[in-house]
Each structure stands twice: as C-alpha cells, then as structure tokens.
Write an enzyme that holds these catalytic residues in place. Structure first.
Site, PDB file in Angstrom:
ATOM      1  N   HIS A  92       0.842  -1.196   0.000  1.00  0.00           N
ATOM      2  CA  HIS A  92       0.000   0.000   0.000  1.00  0.00           C
ATOM      3  C   HIS A  92       0.885   1.256   0.000  1.00  0.00           C
ATOM      4  O   HIS A  92       0.631   2.205  -0.734  1.00  0.00           O
ATOM      5  CB  HIS A  92      -0.879   0.058   1.255  1.00  0.00           C
ATOM      6  CG  HIS A  92      -1.943  -0.988   1.331  1.00  0.00           C
ATOM      7  ND1 HIS A  92      -2.093  -1.826   2.406  1.00  0.00           N
ATOM      8  CD2 HIS A  92      -2.937  -1.327   0.470  1.00  0.00           C
ATOM      9  CE1 HIS A  92      -3.131  -2.625   2.217  1.00  0.00           C
ATOM     10  NE2 HIS A  92      -3.651  -2.361   1.043  1.00  0.00           N
ATOM     11  N   LYS A 132     -15.550  -7.244   5.960  1.00  0.00           N
ATOM     12  CA  LYS A 132     -14.431  -8.155   6.183  1.00  0.00           C
ATOM     13  C   LYS A 132     -14.128  -8.441   7.666  1.00  0.00           C
ATOM     14  O   LYS A 132     -13.191  -9.174   7.939  1.00  0.00           O
ATOM     15  CB  LYS A 132     -13.171  -7.567   5.557  1.00  0.00           C
ATOM     16  CG  LYS A 132     -13.070  -7.723   4.044  1.00  0.00           C
ATOM     17  CD  LYS A 132     -11.776  -7.098   3.548  1.00  0.00           C
ATOM     18  CE  LYS A 132     -11.549  -7.317   2.079  1.00  0.00           C
ATOM     19  NZ  LYS A 132     -10.350  -6.597   1.612  1.00  0.00           N
ATOM     20  N   ARG A 180      -2.258  -5.795  -8.401  1.00  0.00           N
ATOM     21  CA  ARG A 180      -1.158  -6.688  -8.019  1.00  0.00           C
ATOM     22  C   ARG A 180      -0.921  -7.767  -9.062  1.00  0.00           C
ATOM     23  O   ARG A 180       0.194  -8.113  -9.387  1.00  0.00           O
ATOM     24  CB  ARG A 180      -1.463  -7.348  -6.672  1.00  0.00           C
ATOM     25  CG  ARG A 180      -1.394  -6.393  -5.506  1.00  0.00           C
ATOM     26  CD  ARG A 180      -1.990  -6.983  -4.281  1.00  0.00           C
ATOM     27  NE  ARG A 180      -3.399  -7.317  -4.500  1.00  0.00           N
ATOM     28  CZ  ARG A 180      -4.148  -7.999  -3.668  1.00  0.00           C
ATOM     29  NH1 ARG A 180      -3.644  -8.451  -2.561  1.00  0.00           N
ATOM     30  NH2 ARG A 180      -5.420  -8.240  -3.945  1.00  0.00           N
ATOM     31  N   SER A 226      -3.208  -7.871   3.122  1.00  0.00           N
ATOM     32  CA  SER A 226      -3.281  -7.666   4.574  1.00  0.00           C
ATOM     33  C   SER A 226      -3.605  -8.987   5.270  1.00  0.00           C
ATOM     34  O   SER A 226      -3.095  -9.271   6.359  1.00  0.00           O
ATOM     35  CB  SER A 226      -4.348  -6.617   4.898  1.00  0.00           C
ATOM     36  OG  SER A 226      -4.027  -5.400   4.268  1.00  0.00           O
TER      37      SER A 226
HETATM   38  N1  COA Z   1      -0.104  -4.050  -1.849  1.00  0.00           N
HETATM   39  C1  COA Z   1      -0.448  -5.014  -1.006  1.00  0.00           C
HETATM   40  N2  COA Z   1      -1.705  -5.407  -0.805  1.00  0.00           N
HETATM   41  C2  COA Z   1      -2.655  -4.797  -1.472  1.00  0.00           C
HETATM   42  C3  COA Z   1      -2.389  -3.775  -2.397  1.00  0.00           C
HETATM   43  C4  COA Z   1      -1.050  -3.412  -2.569  1.00  0.00           C
HETATM   44  N3  COA Z   1      -0.693  -2.455  -3.406  1.00  0.00           N
HETATM   45  N4  COA Z   1      -3.540  -3.371  -2.938  1.00  0.00           N
HETATM   46  C5  COA Z   1      -4.510  -4.102  -2.375  1.00  0.00           C
HETATM   47  N5  COA Z   1      -3.977  -4.961  -1.508  1.00  0.00           N
HETATM   48  C6  COA Z   1      -4.687  -5.961  -0.734  1.00  0.00           C
HETATM   49  C7  COA Z   1      -5.282  -5.440   0.538  1.00  0.00           C
HETATM   50  O1  COA Z   1      -4.391  -5.573   1.597  1.00  0.00           O
HETATM   51  C8  COA Z   1      -6.499  -6.300   0.683  1.00  0.00           C
HETATM   52  O2  COA Z   1      -6.145  -7.502   1.325  1.00  0.00           O
HETATM   53  P1  COA Z   1      -7.196  -8.312   2.199  1.00  0.00           P
HETATM   54  O3  COA Z   1      -8.287  -8.719   1.261  1.00  0.00           O
HETATM   55  O4  COA Z   1      -6.399  -9.427   2.703  1.00  0.00           O
HETATM   56  O5  COA Z   1      -7.688  -7.375   3.272  1.00  0.00           O
HETATM   57  C9  COA Z   1      -6.910  -6.615  -0.750  1.00  0.00           C
HETATM   58  O6  COA Z   1      -5.777  -6.385  -1.511  1.00  0.00           O
HETATM   59  C10 COA Z   1      -7.973  -5.710  -1.330  1.00  0.00           C
HETATM   60  O7  COA Z   1      -8.143  -4.657  -0.473  1.00  0.00           O
HETATM   61  P2  COA Z   1      -8.353  -3.133  -0.703  1.00  0.00           P
HETATM   62  O8  COA Z   1      -7.541  -2.576  -1.784  1.00  0.00           O
HETATM   63  O9  COA Z   1      -8.202  -2.505   0.635  1.00  0.00           O
HETATM   64  O10 COA Z   1      -9.783  -3.113  -1.208  1.00  0.00           O
HETATM   65  P3  COA Z   1     -11.055  -3.608  -0.495  1.00  0.00           P
HETATM   66  O11 COA Z   1     -11.571  -4.689  -1.370  1.00  0.00           O
HETATM   67  O12 COA Z   1     -10.895  -3.897   0.941  1.00  0.00           O
HETATM   68  O13 COA Z   1     -11.930  -2.284  -0.572  1.00  0.00           O
HETATM   69  C11 COA Z   1     -12.977  -0.447  -1.731  1.00  0.00           C
HETATM   70  C12 COA Z   1     -12.098  -1.670  -1.793  1.00  0.00           C
HETATM   71  C13 COA Z   1     -12.942   0.242  -0.385  1.00  0.00           C
HETATM   72  C14 COA Z   1     -12.422   0.497  -2.760  1.00  0.00           C
HETATM   73  C15 COA Z   1     -14.385  -0.880  -2.139  1.00  0.00           C
HETATM   74  O14 COA Z   1     -14.839  -1.953  -1.344  1.00  0.00           O
HETATM   75  C16 COA Z   1     -15.393   0.243  -2.022  1.00  0.00           C
HETATM   76  O15 COA Z   1     -15.336   1.214  -2.756  1.00  0.00           O
HETATM   77  N6  COA Z   1     -16.344   0.134  -1.093  1.00  0.00           N
HETATM   78  C17 COA Z   1     -17.398   1.149  -0.873  1.00  0.00           C
HETATM   79  C18 COA Z   1     -18.722   0.764  -1.521  1.00  0.00           C
HETATM   80  C19 COA Z   1     -18.642   1.018  -2.983  1.00  0.00           C
HETATM   81  O16 COA Z   1     -18.563   2.137  -3.426  1.00  0.00           O
HETATM   82  N7  COA Z   1     -18.630  -0.093  -3.741  1.00  0.00           N
HETATM   83  C20 COA Z   1     -18.348  -0.060  -5.136  1.00  0.00           C
HETATM   84  C21 COA Z   1     -19.579   0.108  -5.971  1.00  0.00           C
HETATM   85  S1  COA Z   1     -19.068   0.158  -7.664  1.00  0.00           S
END
Ligand code: COA
Length: 163
Positions: A17, A41, A90, A128
């Site tokens: 991140h 989650k 990724r 994560s």
């Molecule tokens: N390096 C390491 N890990 C990474 C990474 C990076 N560059 N980018 C993502 N990840 C990992 C995260 O650690 C996470 O791991 P986990 O699943 O073990 O927790 C996973 O990839 C994905 O996580 P993240 O990027 O935090 O996305 P998310 O899926 O938790 O949340 C949101 C994404 C918040 C953008 C999305 O859920 C959202 O917009 N929610 C609001 C409701 C909404 O608007 N929905 C969309 C309608 S179109």
C-alpha cells in the site's frame, strides 16, 4: 488542483500500500487515503487504529491526508472534490474486480476517473490477510509492513492463539 483518493480497508497498511501511496502522491496535488468503515471483512484493527498506522507510515508525505468513509466510494469522492480514484493492481486476478468497480463508478460519476498503478513486483503477492496470518502464527512480518505496524500487530495479537 488535482485531488485523488486511495481507498481501501488497510487492515493493516502494508508496504505494498505504501508503495502505491508514495508513487501516486507524487502525481497529484493532494492524496486522500480513505479508510472504509463498516467493512464486511470484520477487520482485526479498529478504524482509529488503522488511521493511526497510516498516519505514522505516511508522515513523510506532506500532501497526504487520511479520512474515513462509509457508503459509496463515489459519493465520498464527489463530496471531497476528488477527480481521481487510485487503485493498485497486483496481478491479473485483481483486474476483473477492479475493472467492474471502475466502470460502475464512472457511470455513477463520469467526472471521476480511476487510475491503476501496478504494484511493485516485490509486493505483488501481498495482502493484509496474508500478513495477519503470518503474524498470527508467530512469523516474521518485517519484510511486509513498517516497524510501527509490526509493533501494533504484536500488541494486538498478544494473548491470542491465531488471527
Ligand atoms: N499491496 C499489497 N496489498 C494490497 C495492495 C497493494 N498495493 N492493494 C490491495 N492490496 C490488498 C489489501 O491488503 C487487501 O487484502 P485483504 O483482502 O487481505 O484485506 C486486498 O488487496 C484488497 O483490499 P483493498 O484494496 O483494501 O480493497 P477492499 O476490497 O478492501 O476495498 C474499496 C475496496 C474500499 C475500494 C471498495 O470496497 C469500495 O469502494 N467500497 C465502498 C462501496 C462502494 O462504493 N462499492 C463499489 C460500488 S461500484
């Protein structure tokens, strides 16, 4: 002024991140790291703990702030005056979900664009959850998170069997 949002759960923030944050902060005037509240989650860290860790890890970046959001990301983007959403890719497996989100968000708000940065190869396998699993079994996570996050993780897991 270009304002961007880097959204996510950050449970906890990893070096993957941080790599995306450092690179995208260099491309825009202001970057908001947006921590999702009420995540399905069931996070290990509270929102406040996640914010604290992100602030510590990004304190060297002067154009970065940390906020929380609830509900639709695109509503938060519009409310914050951000015109860009940053996401890290990724591996190919991330692509389908990210494309769907980006396309949908663009229909909801055509003035907000999503840009993708490829995650540093070093962290392309990282998540994560993997970090929490390794830490939960007493493994060394120093390659994956900052020393501060490592310390917070140790404190959080004290007295627990596994995550
Ligand atoms: N390096 C390491 N890990 C990474 C990474 C990076 N560059 N980018 C993502 N990840 C990992 C995260 O650690 C996470 O791991 P986990 O699943 O073990 O927790 C996973 O990839 C994905 O996580 P993240 O990027 O935090 O996305 P998310 O899926 O938790 O949340 C949101 C994404 C918040 C953008 C999305 O859920 C959202 O917009 N929610 C609001 C409701 C909404 O608007 N929905 C969309 C309608 S179109």
């Amino acid at each position: 002024m270009t304002k961007a949002i880097y959204p996510g759960s950050f449970d906890p923030i990893t070096n993957g991140h941080t790599d995306i944050i450092e690179r995208s902060a260099g491309m825009v005037d202001h970057l908001i790291i947006a921590v999702l509240k009420n995540n399905a989650k069931s996070p290990l860290f509270t929102v406040d703990e996640r914010i604290e860790m992100i602030k510590k890890v990004t304190s060297h970046l002067k154009n970065v702030s940390v906020e929380t959001f609830d509900g639709l990301l695109i509503d938060f983007a519009k409310k914050s005056g951000a015109s860009v959403i940053v996401r890290g890719l990724r591996a190919v497996t991330d692509f389908e979900y990210e494309l769907q989100m980006a396309q949908t968000n663009r229909v909801l708000a055509p003035s907000v664009d999503t840009i993708f940065l490829t995650t540093n190869l070093k962290y392309s396998y990282l998540s994560s959850s993997i970090v929490k699993e390794i830490a939960g079994y007493g493994g060394d996570i120093s390659e994956f998170v900052s020393p501060y996050v490592e310390k917070m993780m140790k404190e959080k897991l004290k007295g627990r069997d596994t995550v």
